[in-house]
Design an enzyme around this catalytic site. Sequence first.
Site, mmCIF file in Angstrom:
data_model
loop_
_atom_site.group_PDB
_atom_site.id
_atom_site.type_symbol
_atom_site.label_atom_id
_atom_site.label_comp_id
_atom_site.label_asym_id
_atom_site.label_seq_id
_atom_site.Cartn_x
_atom_site.Cartn_y
_atom_site.Cartn_z
ATOM 1 N N LYS A 139 4.717 -14.287 2.152
ATOM 2 C CA LYS A 139 4.824 -15.159 0.963
ATOM 3 C C LYS A 139 6.295 -15.192 0.562
ATOM 4 C CE LYS A 139 2.219 -16.890 -1.608
ATOM 5 N NZ LYS A 139 1.738 -18.290 -1.773
ATOM 6 N N ASP A 192 -1.305 -17.823 2.298
ATOM 7 C CA ASP A 192 -2.448 -18.622 1.836
ATOM 8 C C ASP A 192 -2.849 -19.636 2.903
ATOM 9 O OD1 ASP A 192 0.030 -19.795 1.329
ATOM 10 O OD2 ASP A 192 -0.410 -20.365 -0.748
ATOM 11 N N ASP A 227 -4.556 -6.630 5.754
ATOM 12 C CA ASP A 227 -5.876 -6.111 5.387
ATOM 13 C C ASP A 227 -6.802 -7.285 5.039
ATOM 14 O OD1 ASP A 227 -7.946 -4.449 4.636
ATOM 15 O OD2 ASP A 227 -7.062 -3.888 2.708
ATOM 16 N N TYR A 242 0.800 -1.227 0.000
ATOM 17 C CA TYR A 242 0.000 0.000 0.000
ATOM 18 C C TYR A 242 0.839 1.286 0.000
ATOM 19 C CZ TYR A 242 -4.346 -2.674 0.764
ATOM 20 O OH TYR A 242 -5.418 -3.513 0.639
ATOM 21 N N ASP A 302 -10.038 -9.362 7.711
ATOM 22 C CA ASP A 302 -11.457 -9.537 7.368
ATOM 23 C C ASP A 302 -11.836 -11.018 7.368
ATOM 24 O OD1 ASP A 302 -11.542 -6.741 6.974
ATOM 25 O OD2 ASP A 302 -12.858 -6.898 5.230
HETATM 26 C C1 IPM Z 1 -8.871 -1.126 6.201
HETATM 27 C C2 IPM Z 1 -9.339 -0.656 4.851
HETATM 28 C C3 IPM Z 1 -8.390 0.370 4.272
HETATM 29 C C4 IPM Z 1 -7.068 -0.283 3.986
HETATM 30 C C5 IPM Z 1 -8.802 1.096 3.001
HETATM 31 C C6 IPM Z 1 -10.230 1.324 2.858
HETATM 32 C C7 IPM Z 1 -8.003 2.364 2.888
HETATM 33 O O1 IPM Z 1 -9.576 -1.715 3.992
HETATM 34 O O2 IPM Z 1 -8.579 -0.294 7.069
HETATM 35 O O3 IPM Z 1 -8.822 -2.337 6.429
HETATM 36 O O4 IPM Z 1 -6.816 -0.678 2.868
HETATM 37 O O5 IPM Z 1 -6.275 -0.411 4.863
HETATM 38 MN MN MN Z 2 -9.728 -3.605 5.062
#
Ligand code: IPM
Ligand code: MN
Length: 360
Positions: A197, A229, A253, A143, A257
Amino acid sequence: MTAATTRTLTLGVIRGDGIGPELVDAALQVLGAALAGVAELDVREEEGGARAYERNGTALQDDALARIRGEYDATLKGPVGLPGVRRPDGTEAGLLGGVLRGGLDAYANVRPIRTVPGVRHALHPDTGRIDHVIVRENTEGLYLSRGLGVRNDRAAADQMMMTRHGVERIARFAFRLAEQRSGAPADGVRRVTCVDKSNVLRSYAFFRDIVSEVAAEHPGVELDFRYADAAGHDLVADPGHFDVVVTENFLGDLLSDVAAATVGGLGMCPSGNIGDHAAYFEPIHGSAPTIAGLDRANPVSQILAAAMLLDHVGLREHGDRIRAAVDAAFAGGGVVLDERGSPTVGTAGTARIVAGLLSG
Ligand code: IPM
Ligand code: MN
Ligand code: NAD
């Protein structure tokens, strides 16, 4: 203010887009209840996000960073961004990840993943108690290319960058955190799992080598490794193995999730963006525009982010009380999530119940 109030907590607040404002309202209500008689809240709103971009041509005011760094004890941020609000290069215009994390050098993105007993989740059969923290490097990795990639009509490229300084400091953060915790739920072993990785990319091999060097400074913590993975698989199939996970920005990131689904969904998961000079706290999820304004968003992510904020400003006892109240709200059956992760009592109803438990 009661006579017992001893301090003022100056709080930056970014209400954000989509479900952001309703979540922030919920968290402020709970914070008010948790701090009654302890601290006075001085809330300083900062405009930020996609709607702010549409209004002002910028997702955050130029001088906001200096205020967040210099004037506020900490900042509570709602989710920002709307998929329809984009720049000509195709990326979203209303996000603040790069601006705040880079601008504040908030290099540690701390994402606790913890079972709240009684919460419906995606694991069948139940794999047992989950309590781990994903420590995501927040200022470099893939990023770092935000806004810097190249693109024409035939090709596009974004680069991943790691620095020794960046990897060392996130690794140290992860090991120090593991030293303060009580180990993985499955076996009680204090453990840092390095996720990368490095089988494929040199940058990840560099990351792994530096994490291994730092591990040598922390003999009380076991170091183990997962390729990203397989980590995705094991976070779901064997979550009790994990204590602290340290990983690169983009992988963290994605994996946070994934892990959220094991504890009741994104609406259960808070995060802290922590640097040496500033910090802000937010849910791990986004602005969920399809449920915005419908009283369907789970505010627990934002409420627990407020609890992390209290830990950070030296009010851990009160952060613990908020976490206990959230647990009690679910354990007592007052708050129940439906199959989409929405509380059946609504966003505001959840806040009322948690705040009530703190006041009662
Ligand atoms: C997060 C989000 C952000 C990221 C984005 C929306 C900038 O997905 O905080 O997890 O990529 O870190
Ligand atoms: Mn995110
Ligand atoms: P999202 O996290 O907003 O939503 C993903 C799914 O989870 C949706 O089904 C949503 O309804 C649900 N969900 C999210 N939070 C919930 C909650 N508290 N309670 C109940 N359900 C919840 O992800 P997305 O749809 O990919 O992104 C929407 C917008 O948010 C985009 O503009 C994206 O860029 C942005 N975003 C911002 C942040 C941030 O501000 N930190 C983080 C991630 C995404």
